[in-house]
Design a protein around this motif. Structure first.
Motif, mmCIF file in Angstrom:
data_model
loop_
_atom_site.group_PDB
_atom_site.id
_atom_site.type_symbol
_atom_site.label_atom_id
_atom_site.label_comp_id
_atom_site.label_asym_id
_atom_site.label_seq_id
_atom_site.Cartn_x
_atom_site.Cartn_y
_atom_site.Cartn_z
ATOM 1 N N LYS A 107 0.852 -1.474 0.070
ATOM 2 C CA LYS A 107 0.075 0.079 0.043
ATOM 3 C C LYS A 107 0.926 1.208 -0.018
ATOM 4 O O LYS A 107 0.710 2.009 -0.912
ATOM 5 N N HIS A 108 1.723 1.510 0.856
ATOM 6 C CA HIS A 108 2.379 2.647 1.135
ATOM 7 C C HIS A 108 3.282 3.021 -0.166
ATOM 8 O O HIS A 108 3.299 3.901 -0.528
ATOM 9 N N ASN B 72 10.697 13.491 6.359
ATOM 10 C CA ASN B 72 9.648 13.004 5.428
ATOM 11 C C ASN B 72 10.110 11.989 4.448
ATOM 12 O O ASN B 72 10.578 11.022 4.752
ATOM 13 N N PHE C 285 8.877 14.347 -3.146
ATOM 14 C CA PHE C 285 8.331 13.508 -2.287
ATOM 15 C C PHE C 285 8.354 12.036 -2.423
ATOM 16 O O PHE C 285 8.386 11.040 -1.789
ATOM 17 N N TRP D 142 8.724 6.852 9.959
ATOM 18 C CA TRP D 142 7.358 7.119 9.858
ATOM 19 C C TRP D 142 6.583 6.204 10.860
ATOM 20 O O TRP D 142 6.921 5.231 11.039
ATOM 21 N N GLU D 143 5.575 6.798 11.169
ATOM 22 C CA GLU D 143 4.747 6.007 12.130
ATOM 23 C C GLU D 143 4.216 4.513 11.334
ATOM 24 O O GLU D 143 3.922 3.726 12.055
ATOM 25 N N HIS D 144 3.880 4.727 10.204
ATOM 26 C CA HIS D 144 3.375 3.489 9.630
ATOM 27 C C HIS D 144 4.077 2.512 9.451
ATOM 28 O O HIS D 144 3.911 1.190 9.397
ATOM 29 N N GLY E 284 8.412 14.367 13.957
ATOM 30 C CA GLY E 284 7.718 14.082 12.744
ATOM 31 C C GLY E 284 8.147 12.703 11.776
ATOM 32 O O GLY E 284 8.806 11.983 12.489
ATOM 33 N N SER E 285 7.801 12.767 10.626
ATOM 34 C CA SER E 285 7.993 11.518 9.885
ATOM 35 C C SER E 285 9.489 11.741 9.279
ATOM 36 O O SER E 285 9.818 12.933 8.810
ATOM 37 N N SER F 38 7.766 19.317 -6.356
ATOM 38 C CA SER F 38 7.535 18.720 -5.102
ATOM 39 C C SER F 38 7.076 17.464 -5.005
ATOM 40 O O SER F 38 7.423 16.554 -3.933
ATOM 41 N N ALA F 39 6.042 17.133 -5.741
ATOM 42 C CA ALA F 39 5.266 15.906 -5.717
ATOM 43 C C ALA F 39 6.425 15.023 -6.201
ATOM 44 O O ALA F 39 6.587 13.684 -5.980
#
Lengths: 233, 214
Positions: B33-34, B150, B70, B167-169, B128-129, B66-67
């Motif tokens: 998924k991620h 990030n 990321f 990341w928390e995931h 944060g992530s 930016s996309a």
């Protein structure tokens, strides 16, 4: 130092006051209360009260675990700053600024967040009314447009962060803004309503389907809180 | 102007192979998924950007950067991450599989344990992530610990040896708010063999997995 910091952010101070003055909390901390020390505010609803939109387990971990960690981190940052200042070491005190921003922001953001949520039987959900509704209609066209704009902003956050409905003090208009990590809403903006887009805010229930969380949370937004914040903004 | 399309690389082990350090459920969501979402959004952004550029609309092309950064970073980071993990029972998961690298780590931090402590502290200090990486610095060849926010990726100069996703995931379904335990347990499943190969080899080879999945 602590009082100075809070004095520069009156909205923060106002947000923190009601909860930290609660009799239950005051009684608990009466023996060890230190002036200016941040404490975890009580929720005005049960952990399970926002179900099925936000699970009780998420709420409990989020409040007792995550928020408490920010409170501890804030107090420890303030203490370190105080110690450095007491030694006349202002450079060392300044070096703690990132921790102060992160944990202080985390404490502020979560405190505002809990207050702008409510279960359905305590005013959560529905639509904004009165002056708040008028302001939203004027600045966004409609409540539906505002919701879409906030959901788009939330989905666009790269990493951890928050989306806020805020009042631009100089322009007098309402705006949707995002902040990364735990950066608090400060300066020209007054925070009216915040939504936590950190993964810990939804992952146990929604996993990677964050859009579902962003849609669901509208069912538990406390518009009375938002309206009151706008009155004071 | 056709743009490249990237694909999800296969995991070099089963979803449950890293248990009990990382649960099957985490691995499956994280990979299928991620990671897939980063690839989907990267391909989309690359295409929009290339099309706009071909039409002479620099402004619309630049708007995608930016996309691309990321999601491209997300694809790169996760691709390298899967390869630098291994089941704890495997020979690859033992520091002995990286004699040259471990010697360099000892020379730099005094001992493997001091390095682990410094790396762990860096991971837990991320606000944060983000990610923590052990890298071989460009020019000096020295080892360094870097953290990146990030989905920023180690793409300029330095050679990434292994990374840990903060990341928390990456840990929440199993470790909840106890991320220190995740950081402790990740050492059981670090693929030292991969790290050794990356340390000894050419920088470009580290990123081969990306080219192999287009």
């Amino acid at each position: 130092m602590a009082t100075t910091l809070f004095r520069t952010a009156p909205s923060v101070r106002a947000a923190l006051r009601p909860s930290s003055m609660k009799p239950a909390v005051a009684a608990l901390t009466s023996t060890s209360f230190v002036r200016g020390k941040a404490t975890l505010p009580d929720l005005s609803y049960d952990y399970g009260a926002l179900e099925p939109y936000i699970s009780g387990k998420i709420m409990e971990l989020h409040h007792k675990g995550h928020h408490q960690t920010y409170v501890n981190g804030l107090n420890s940052a303030l203490e370190s700053i105080q110690e450095a200042n007491a030694k006349g070491n202002s450079i060392q005190a300044a070096s703690i600024a990132p921790l102060l921003n992160f944990h202080g922001g985390g404490h502020t953001n979560h405190t505002l967040f809990w207050e702008n949520l409510a279960p359905n039987n305590k005013g959560g959900g529905g639509e904004p009314e009165g002056a708040l509704k008028s302001a939203i209609d004027k600045d966004f066209g409609s409540f539906e447009t505002l919701k879409k704009q906030i959901n788009t902003a939330l989905a666009g956050i790269q990493g951890s962060g928050w989306a806020w409905l805020a009042k631009d003090k100089t322009a007098g208009t309402l705006q949707v803004i995002t902040r990364p990590n735990q950066d608090p809403v400060t300066g020209n903006y007054v925070p009216l309503m915040g939504i936590d887009a950190w993964e810990h805010a939804y992952y146990l229930q929604y996993q990677n389907r964050k859009a579902e969380y962003f849609n669901a949370i509208w069912n538990v937004i406390n518009w009375n809180t938002v309206a009151k914040r706008l009155e004071k903004a | 102007m056709a743009s490249a399309t990237y694909k999800l690389p296969k995991l070099p082990y089963a979803y449950d192979a890293l248990e009990p350090s990382i649960s099957r459920q985490i691995m499956e969501l994280h990979h299928s998924k991620h990671h897939q979402t980063y690839i989907t959004n990267l391909n989309k952004a690359l295409e929009v950007s290339a099309t706009a550029l071909a039409q002479g609309k620099l402004q619309d092309s630049v708007a995608q950067l930016s996309a691309i950064r990321f999601n491209g970073g997300g694809h790169i980071n996760h691709s390298l991450f899967w390869e630098n993990l291994a089941p704890s029972s495997s020979a690859e998961a033992k520091p002995e599989a990286a004699p040259t690298l471990v010697a360099a780590i000892q020379a730099t931090w005094g001992s493997l344990d001091s390095f682990k402590a410094a790396f762990g502290a860096a991971l837990l200090g991320i606000q944060g992530s983000g990610w923590g990486w052990l890298v071989k610095e460009a020019g000096t060849g020295q080892l360094r610990i870097v953290t990146l926010a990030n989905q920023e990726a180690v793409v300029v100069g330095d050679t990434p040896l292994f990374g840990v996703d903060m990341w928390e995931h990456a840990y929440y379904l199993q470790y909840l708010n106890g991320k220190a335990a995740y950081v402790e347990n990740i050492w059981n499943v670090i693929n030292w063999k991969t790290a050794e190969v990356r340390y000894a080899g050419a920088r470009d080879d580290v990123f081969q997995v990306l080219k192999a999945n287009m």
